[in-house]
Design an enzyme around this catalytic site. Structure first.
Site, short mmCIF file in Angstrom:
data_model
loop_
_atom_site.label_atom_id
_atom_site.label_comp_id
_atom_site.label_asym_id
_atom_site.label_seq_id
_atom_site.Cartn_x
_atom_site.Cartn_y
_atom_site.Cartn_z
N LYS A 60 -1.19 -9.45 2.56
CA LYS A 60 -0.36 -9.05 3.71
C LYS A 60 -1.17 -8.11 4.58
O LYS A 60 -1.91 -7.27 4.06
CB LYS A 60 0.94 -8.37 3.25
CG LYS A 60 1.78 -7.82 4.41
CD LYS A 60 3.20 -7.47 4.01
CE LYS A 60 3.38 -6.12 3.39
NZ LYS A 60 2.96 -4.97 4.22
N ASP B 25 0.83 -1.21 0.00
CA ASP B 25 0.00 0.00 0.00
C ASP B 25 0.87 1.27 0.00
O ASP B 25 0.35 2.38 -0.08
CB ASP B 25 -1.02 0.00 1.15
CG ASP B 25 -0.39 -0.11 2.52
OD1 ASP B 25 0.85 -0.20 2.62
OD2 ASP B 25 -1.15 -0.10 3.51
N SER B 26 2.22 1.09 0.01
CA SER B 26 3.11 2.22 -0.22
C SER B 26 2.85 2.82 -1.60
O SER B 26 3.26 3.94 -1.88
CB SER B 26 4.58 1.79 -0.12
OG SER B 26 4.86 0.76 -1.03
N ASP C 95 -1.20 -6.07 -0.37
CA ASP C 95 -1.49 -5.50 0.95
C ASP C 95 -2.99 -5.26 1.14
O ASP C 95 -3.66 -4.77 0.23
CB ASP C 95 -0.80 -4.12 1.08
CG ASP C 95 0.49 -4.19 1.86
OD1 ASP C 95 0.81 -5.26 2.42
OD2 ASP C 95 1.20 -3.16 1.91
N GLU D 87 9.82 -4.66 9.89
CA GLU D 87 10.21 -3.33 9.40
C GLU D 87 10.81 -2.46 10.51
O GLU D 87 10.22 -2.31 11.58
CB GLU D 87 9.00 -2.61 8.77
CG GLU D 87 9.38 -1.21 8.25
CD GLU D 87 8.38 -0.60 7.28
OE1 GLU D 87 7.41 -1.28 6.90
OE2 GLU D 87 8.59 0.58 6.91
N GLU E 243 -0.99 -5.77 8.50
CA GLU E 243 -0.10 -5.22 9.53
C GLU E 243 -0.63 -5.49 10.93
O GLU E 243 -1.84 -5.45 11.17
CB GLU E 243 0.04 -3.69 9.33
CG GLU E 243 0.72 -3.32 8.04
CD GLU E 243 0.94 -1.82 7.88
OE1 GLU E 243 0.70 -1.05 8.84
OE2 GLU E 243 1.34 -1.41 6.78
#
Ligand code: KIV
Length: 257
Positions: free
Chosen positions: A113, A44-45, A83, A182, A115
């Site tokens: 993915k 999602d960057s 993501d 990260e 978080e």
């Protein structure tokens, strides 16, 4: 044939480093796949590097699906991971199943993915993997929590290190097939990697992880600002700027065509 989750587990056992990069469109994905990148992450960057947002928070599920479809069209070999964007999985397990289910049904991605390693996320991962959706986890600095954590290195105190370490163990138990670590200390990244049987993919987590990931815009020198742990291998911004100004000059001076 795309790289399987079993292959990643095998590479961890063999200590063969796993290479991962992000992609947001067909052209970039095709180049990464030809170059032999093992995991192509539609992170999602992309909200920041492709859509111009100041964080990943505004990214929608529809946008992720749109970009993931384009990436998958360019990939034959790599495992594609998409993501889950902010607030498309945190509300409850049903929401997570519906969002992850859309990614798996509507795109050719092999996994999602998400978080966080807190208890509700452990339950969510357990349920997603139970119904057959492979999940990559992501702990340490989690950019979707930027308003709480900022972009600072995580796991600095002994207590914070223990918390992240325990999250990693719980995520493996819940069924995650891999974990992105990260912006944590090298010591913590190495300890987690040695303890888990699933592969860890580091970004700013030192040299002891099973693999490494970078945001491709950072690697290519296209990002506005480089995180402290990233490295640019090219300056595409300069190359593109020089090319387009050269073209403009040629047109204005009637040298092209
Ligand atoms: O969104 C993303 O690009 C990511 C990487 C930083 C791992 O999650």
């Amino acid at each position: 044939m795309r790289i399987s989750i079993e292959k990643l587990q095998q590479w961890k056992q063999e200590k063969r480093p796993i290479v991962s990069l992000t992609a947001w469109d067909y052209a970039i994905a095709q180049i990464l796949d030809l170059a032999g990148i093992d995991i192509i992450l539609v992170g999602d960057s992309l909200g920041m590097v492709a859509l111009g947002h100041s964080s990943t928070l505004p990214v929608t599920l529809d946008e992720m699906i749109h970009h993931t479809k384009a990436v998958c069209r360019g990939v034959n070999r790599a495992l594609v991971v998409c993501d889950l964007p902010f607030l498309t999985y945190q509300s409850n397990i049903t929401q997570a199943i519906e969002s992850a289910g859309r990614i798996i049904k509507e795109t050719e991605a092999g996994a999602v993915k998400l978080e966080g390693g807190y208890p509700s996320m452990i339950e969510t991962i357990s349920r997603l993997t139970e119904i057959g959706i492979p999940v990559m986890a992501h702990i340490g600095l989690t950019p979707q929590s930027v308003k709480m954590l900022g972009y600072k290195k995580q796991g600095i105190t002994q207590e914070a290190q223990e918390k992240i370490f325990n999250q990693a163990i719980a995520l493996e138990k819940a069924g995650a097939f891999s974990i992105v670590l990260e912006h944590i200390t090298e010591e913590l990244g190495t300890n987690i990697t040695k303890t888990l049987s699933i592969p860890t993919i580091g970004i700013g987590a030192g040299n002891g992880c099973d693999g490494q990931v970078l945001v491709t815009a950072d690697l290519l020198g296209l990002s506005a600002k480089l995180p402290p742990f990233a490295k640019s291998y090219a300056n595409l911004k300069e190359i593109i700027f020089d090319s387009v100004t050269h073209f403009a000059q040629d047109v204005r001076e009637q040298n092209f065509p």
